[in-house]
Design an enzyme around this catalytic site. Structure first.
Site, short mmCIF file in Angstrom:
data_model
loop_
_atom_site.label_atom_id
_atom_site.label_comp_id
_atom_site.label_asym_id
_atom_site.label_seq_id
_atom_site.Cartn_x
_atom_site.Cartn_y
_atom_site.Cartn_z
N LYS A 1 0.85 -1.20 0.00
CA LYS A 1 0.00 0.00 0.00
C LYS A 1 0.88 1.24 0.00
CE LYS A 1 -1.83 2.68 3.06
NZ LYS A 1 -1.94 4.01 2.37
N CYS B 1 13.54 10.57 6.78
CA CYS B 1 13.55 10.04 8.15
C CYS B 1 14.90 10.26 8.82
CB CYS B 1 13.23 8.55 8.14
SG CYS B 1 11.65 8.13 7.41
#
Length: 477
Positions: free
Chosen positions: A183, A291
């Site tokens: 996804k 990140c």
């Protein structure tokens, strides 16, 4: 007159054909979704690009069932050598279509074309090439003589590196003999759906890779599905905690790559101009949507004034604007929601007493934009020094001794990455082994290689992706 003004050099959008609407990719074909369709938006303009299907519970069931059939009948029993052929084929097609995919990534995500063209796409292909090489050598990975695939992998990826995160997830899963239901993030689904077309072009057996689109609820349904053997997630620490709770007590294997608040540590003997470039790359690359971004600058007191002056001079040369212009250094913020979060945290920095500075910067009148920003006079207690901003905002602190630098760098709930700048190898190694970070760069930052494991400690997650270590997450041994 600005002697260093650049004439616009836009990349053509004509190499990309964005369809009005997209379906789910299940069992080798595009199908309708049972959920409410949504729009994906171009961050540089704020305008809708396409309507995208949303998967409901029945769609998730179909995708997982297709992956299970493919795993049991085709992909799992297939020899590693034959799986490698498919991975090599996918890698070559990605290279052949790299210009198209880079443009599509910049349009849908907002990142500068130079980054999607020169960083993202080469690494995407490299991950498939690298893992193709492992597919028939898994018995030599140090994970036992006869490691076996887990089965069906549920993979949920973020919006900051949509196609690269897909490659980080799918390439090792397929190399190890697993099948996949992936996804993508709801704000950046288009390159994942283009990858579905790459799979068809490579004649990948139906059901080996399934791509279902939707928002958070679709991801929750996928992660919680009983037919899934492995969950891999990259994204926020908050969602990672929720996934860990969902998976706890089940047989599912889990890897999480979550947030970060990396420190870039500059010592007084560092090559300062080189360090400036590394600090700029560490925080302003991909608009700070990274990140492992070096969002905290720790600079030794004796050179802090000089270093910050050089840093501001370099920031003043950054070009903010059209992501498809090859001259652009800093593109658009990915979404209105992310822009609001960045602005809120930057405002909090000012309220708490830090000094805010941005170079003169004409931001476009439409779309989502935030000027490169530096905060000085930052205290460890400030929100901008402790919370992940995920934007082009750098907090500068100072230190006197290596021990103080280490203590400040480790004073965070995160532990994903760090950078050390010094001409003394012994000092660099002394600091690196004391930093609680999964990746420590020495005199560079944001360098990646498919053969090098990546991952964090503490609230930055657990497990590794890439390299031999990354194979372990997809194998029983």
């Amino acid at each position: 007159m600005d002697l260093f003004a650049y004439a616009p050099a836009p990349e053509s959008r004509d190499v990309v054909d964005i369809r009005p609407s997209y379906g789910l990719f299940v069992d080798g074909a595009f199908t309708d979704g049972g959920g409410e369709p949504f729009k994906t938006v171009e961050p540089a303009t704020g305008e809708a690009l396409a309507e995208v299907a949303s998967a409901d519970a029945a769609d998730v069931d179909r995708a997982v069932a297709a992956a299970r059939r493919a795993y049991e009948t085709v992909w799992g029993p297939m020899s590693g050598r034959d799986r490698a052929k498919y991975l090599f084929r996918i890698a070559r097609i990605l290279q052949e279509r790299s210009r198209e995919l880079a443009v599509l990534e910049s349009i849908d995500n907002g990142k500068p074309i130079r980054e999607s063209r020169d960083v993202d796409l080469p690494l995407v292909a490299a991950h498939f090439f690298y893992h193709a090489g492992w597919a028939d050598k898994l018995g030599h990975a140090g994970l036992g003589a006869d490691p076996r695939p887990l089965g069906v992998a549920a993979q949920v990826i973020p919006w900051n590196f949509p196609l690269l995160m897909l490659a980080w997830k799918i390439a090792p899963a397929l190399a190890c003999g697993n099948t996949v239901v992936l996804k993508p993030a709801e704000t950046t689904p288009l390159t994942a759906l283009a990858f579905a077309d790459v799979c068809r072009q490579a004649d990948l057996p139906p059901g080996v890779v399934n791509i279902i689109t939707g928002a958070g609820e679709t991801g929750r349904l996928l992660v919680a599905h009983d037919g899934v053997d492995k969950v891999a997630f990259t994204g926020s620490t908050e969602v990672g905690r929720e996934i860990a709770r969902t998976v706890a007590g089940t047989r599912k294997r889990l890897t999480l790559e979550l947030g970060g608040k990396a420190a870039n540590i500059v010592f007084d003997d560092a090559p300062l101009d080189q360090a400036v470039e590394g600090v700029v790359n560490g925080i302003f690359f991909n608009q700070g949507h990274v990140c492992c971004a070096g969002s905290r600058l720790l600079v030794q007191e004796t050179v802090a004034g000089e270093f910050l002056d050089r840093l501001k001079a370099r920031m003043a040369t950054l070009r903010v604007g059209d992501p498809l212009d090859k001259n652009t250094d800093v593109g658009a913020i990915n979404s209105a929601a992310q822009l609001a979060r960045i602005a809120d945290l930057a405002d909090a920095g000012e309220r708490e007493g830090a000094e805010r500075w941005s170079p003169p910067c004409d931001l476009p009148g439409r779309g989502y934009w935030f000027a490169p920003t530096l905060f000085t006079g930052v205290a460890q207690s400030h929100r901008i020094a402790s919370e992940e901003i995920f934007g082009p905002v750098l907090s500068a602190l100072t230190f006197r001794t290596p021990q103080e630098a280490v203590e400040k760098a480790n004073n965070t709930p995160y532990g994903l990455s760090a950078g050390v700048w010094s001409e003394k190898g012994s000092r660099t190694l002394w600091v690196a082994e004391r930093l609680r970070a999964g990746v420590v760069w020495a005199n560079t930052f944001n360098k990646f290689d498919p053969a090098a494991p990546f991952g964090g400690y503490k609230e930055s997650g657990h497990g590794r992706e890439g390299g031999r270590h990354g194979l372990e997450a997809y194998l029983e041994h």
